[in-house]
Design a protein around this motif. Sequence first.
Motif, PDB file in Angstrom:
ATOM      1  N   MET A  64       0.932  -1.234  -0.056  1.00 46.95           N
ATOM      2  CA  MET A  64      -0.041  -0.077  -0.019  1.00 46.95           C
ATOM      3  C   MET A  64       0.901   1.306  -0.141  1.00 46.95           C
ATOM      4  SD  MET A  64      -2.908  -1.590   0.273  1.00 46.95           S
ATOM      5  CE  MET A  64      -1.867  -2.860  -0.256  1.00 46.95           C
ATOM      6  N   THR A  65       0.887   1.924  -0.940  1.00 44.19           N
ATOM      7  CA  THR A  65       1.599   3.291  -1.050  1.00 44.19           C
ATOM      8  C   THR A  65       0.904   4.392  -2.044  1.00 44.19           C
ATOM      9  OG1 THR A  65       3.659   4.105  -1.945  1.00 44.19           O
ATOM     10  CG2 THR A  65       3.046   2.018  -2.836  1.00 44.19           C
TER      11      THR A  65
ATOM     12  N   GLY B 240       1.953   0.269   5.103  1.00 44.34           N
ATOM     13  CA  GLY B 240       2.875   1.170   5.847  1.00 44.34           C
ATOM     14  C   GLY B 240       2.436   1.696   6.944  1.00 44.34           C
TER      15      GLY B 240
ATOM     16  N   TYR C 287       3.599   5.479   9.749  1.00 45.59           N
ATOM     17  CA  TYR C 287       4.366   6.620   9.998  1.00 45.59           C
ATOM     18  C   TYR C 287       4.672   7.304   8.756  1.00 45.59           C
ATOM     19  CZ  TYR C 287       4.815   3.601  13.932  1.00 45.59           C
ATOM     20  OH  TYR C 287       4.370   2.545  15.013  1.00 45.59           O
ATOM     21  N   GLU C 288       5.980   7.488   8.451  1.00 48.50           N
ATOM     22  CA  GLU C 288       6.416   8.181   7.333  1.00 48.50           C
ATOM     23  C   GLU C 288       6.511   7.185   5.944  1.00 48.50           C
ATOM     24  OE1 GLU C 288       6.975  11.172   5.701  1.00 48.50           O
ATOM     25  OE2 GLU C 288       5.646  11.614   7.503  1.00 48.50           O
ATOM     26  N   GLY C 289       6.246   5.745   6.433  1.00 43.89           N
ATOM     27  CA  GLY C 289       6.556   4.934   5.301  1.00 43.89           C
ATOM     28  C   GLY C 289       7.254   3.572   5.864  1.00 43.89           C
ATOM     29  N   TYR C 290       8.205   3.148   4.857  1.00 44.17           N
ATOM     30  CA  TYR C 290       8.863   1.876   5.105  1.00 44.17           C
ATOM     31  C   TYR C 290      10.253   1.818   4.595  1.00 44.17           C
ATOM     32  CZ  TYR C 290       6.496   2.130   0.625  1.00 44.17           C
ATOM     33  OH  TYR C 290       6.120   2.662  -0.473  1.00 44.17           O
TER      34      TYR C 290
ATOM     35  N   SER D  54      -2.163   2.128  -4.956  1.00 42.81           N
ATOM     36  CA  SER D  54      -2.695   3.279  -4.050  1.00 42.81           C
ATOM     37  C   SER D  54      -4.056   3.395  -4.195  1.00 42.81           C
ATOM     38  CB  SER D  54      -2.198   4.559  -4.973  1.00 42.81           C
ATOM     39  OG  SER D  54      -2.728   5.789  -4.510  1.00 42.81           O
ATOM     40  N   VAL D  55      -4.803   4.153  -3.197  1.00 41.62           N
ATOM     41  CA  VAL D  55      -6.315   4.174  -3.293  1.00 41.62           C
ATOM     42  C   VAL D  55      -6.842   5.540  -3.654  1.00 41.62           C
ATOM     43  CG1 VAL D  55      -7.075   2.452  -1.697  1.00 41.62           C
ATOM     44  CG2 VAL D  55      -6.369   4.786  -0.746  1.00 41.62           C
ATOM     45  N   GLY D  56      -5.504   6.395  -4.011  1.00 48.23           N
ATOM     46  CA  GLY D  56      -5.836   7.817  -4.688  1.00 48.23           C
ATOM     47  C   GLY D  56      -4.966   8.810  -4.131  1.00 48.23           C
TER      48      GLY D  56
ATOM     49  N   TYR E 139      -3.880  11.082  -1.930  1.00 48.44           N
ATOM     50  CA  TYR E 139      -3.806  11.728  -1.011  1.00 48.44           C
ATOM     51  C   TYR E 139      -3.342  10.662  -0.184  1.00 48.44           C
ATOM     52  CZ  TYR E 139      -7.988   8.316  -1.071  1.00 48.44           C
ATOM     53  OH  TYR E 139      -8.677   7.398  -1.299  1.00 48.44           O
TER      54      TYR E 139
ATOM     55  N   LEU F 197      -2.822   9.020   3.738  1.00 49.16           N
ATOM     56  CA  LEU F 197      -3.450   8.422   4.943  1.00 49.16           C
ATOM     57  C   LEU F 197      -2.486   8.263   5.927  1.00 49.16           C
ATOM     58  CD1 LEU F 197      -5.965   5.983   3.274  1.00 49.16           C
ATOM     59  CD2 LEU F 197      -6.632   8.129   4.279  1.00 49.16           C
TER      60      LEU F 197
ATOM     61  N   GLY G 296      -1.757   5.158   7.510  1.00 51.19           N
ATOM     62  CA  GLY G 296      -1.110   3.915   7.399  1.00 51.19           C
ATOM     63  C   GLY G 296      -1.891   3.431   6.347  1.00 51.19           C
ATOM     64  N   GLY G 297      -1.326   1.982   5.825  1.00 52.22           N
ATOM     65  CA  GLY G 297      -1.831   1.372   4.724  1.00 52.22           C
ATOM     66  C   GLY G 297      -3.201   0.461   5.107  1.00 52.22           C
TER      67      GLY G 297
HETATM   68  N1  SAH Z   1       5.644   9.562   3.562  1.00 53.03           N
HETATM   69  C1  SAH Z   1       4.683   8.975   2.501  1.00 53.03           C
HETATM   70  C2  SAH Z   1       3.466   8.698   3.095  1.00 53.03           C
HETATM   71  C3  SAH Z   1       3.438   7.719   4.037  1.00 53.03           C
HETATM   72  S1  SAH Z   1       1.661   7.423   4.827  1.00 53.03           S
HETATM   73  C4  SAH Z   1       4.819   9.778   1.083  1.00 53.03           C
HETATM   74  O1  SAH Z   1       4.905  11.092   1.194  1.00 53.03           O
HETATM   75  O2  SAH Z   1       4.333   9.087   0.281  1.00 53.03           O
HETATM   76  C5  SAH Z   1       2.133   6.059   5.692  1.00 53.03           C
HETATM   77  C6  SAH Z   1       1.449   4.676   5.107  1.00 53.03           C
HETATM   78  O3  SAH Z   1       0.355   4.603   4.696  1.00 53.03           O
HETATM   79  C7  SAH Z   1       2.235   4.550   3.700  1.00 53.03           C
HETATM   80  O4  SAH Z   1       3.478   3.893   3.831  1.00 53.03           O
HETATM   81  C8  SAH Z   1       1.168   3.659   2.814  1.00 53.03           C
HETATM   82  O5  SAH Z   1       1.428   2.238   3.338  1.00 53.03           O
HETATM   83  C9  SAH Z   1       0.030   4.298   3.422  1.00 53.03           C
HETATM   84  N2  SAH Z   1      -0.685   5.009   2.720  1.00 53.03           N
HETATM   85  C10 SAH Z   1      -1.049   6.527   2.696  1.00 53.03           C
HETATM   86  N3  SAH Z   1      -1.630   6.874   1.801  1.00 53.03           N
HETATM   87  C11 SAH Z   1      -1.924   5.992   1.010  1.00 53.03           C
HETATM   88  C12 SAH Z   1      -2.625   5.672  -0.172  1.00 53.03           C
HETATM   89  N4  SAH Z   1      -3.318   7.053  -0.752  1.00 53.03           N
HETATM   90  N5  SAH Z   1      -2.854   4.702  -0.954  1.00 53.03           N
HETATM   91  C13 SAH Z   1      -2.135   3.526  -0.397  1.00 53.03           C
HETATM   92  N6  SAH Z   1      -1.512   3.584   1.084  1.00 53.03           N
HETATM   93  C14 SAH Z   1      -1.461   4.717   1.539  1.00 53.03           C
END
Ligand code: SAH
Length: 205
Positions: A75-76, A102, A104-107, A120-122, A124, A126, A128-129
């Motif tokens: 999920m990203t 993911g 916090y800030e990610g992985y 990705s779901v869009g 924007y 969120l 967490g994943g």
């Molecule tokens: N720092 C990252 C965002 C991290 S958000 C960036 O700028 O891209 C934390 C986690 O939430 C991500 O690692 C992902 O697993 C999940 N996430 C956030 N938004 C998402 C989205 N639109 N689609 C899928 N996963 C998402």
Amino acid sequence: MFTGVFSNSMMWKAQDRDIVSLETIDLREFGQGPRRQVDDTPYGGGDGMLLMVEPLWKAITLAKENDPTAKVLLMTPRGARWKQSMAQEYSEADHGYIFVCGRYEGYDERILTLVDQEVSVGDYVLTGGELPAMTIIDSIVRLLPGVLGGETSAAIESFSDGETLEFPQYTRPEEFNGMRVPDVLLSGNHAKIAEWRSENSLKAE
Ligand code: SAH
């Protein structure tokens, strides 16, 4: 976070009928030290914490041991935008899926070597994943044969042909606060109803 969604409605029905099997793995089980740490600060500096590669690696490896043919989805926001056509395709697959969420800030980027597809779901961000994973799982599970009531109910709905949005629908009463259900829908004339529905379906952008 998954308990509520997985134990309600269609998702529960699908599991109860052995159509799908859903399992969660808590990353903390693979955390390090007495506090079971799963995150750390990024090399090179910057705000926030990243999920460390090792706990994620162990969790994904365990999930793959449990289901060796499963594909790993990460999920990203950077991934391919989830669409109804993908839900359809995934619902027809003869293997399982592992959803990596993911936080916090990610992985740690090295986890990508275990990943088959980034989704990705869009556009924007969120926290967490988990919500993206649940959204995607829901969209797949409801398409599995035997989950929805009528086998056709998913076939005629929004996006199922890639572009059309479903027509407006109404249920009882015929009139509410002065708003009447369109006469054609009460007419019993199936050809006319089909024509009205087709005219009133919107084209998605
Ligand atoms: N720092 C990252 C965002 C991290 S958000 C960036 O700028 O891209 C934390 C986690 O939430 C991500 O690692 C992902 O697993 C999940 N996430 C956030 N938004 C998402 C989205 N639109 N689609 C899928 N996963 C998402």
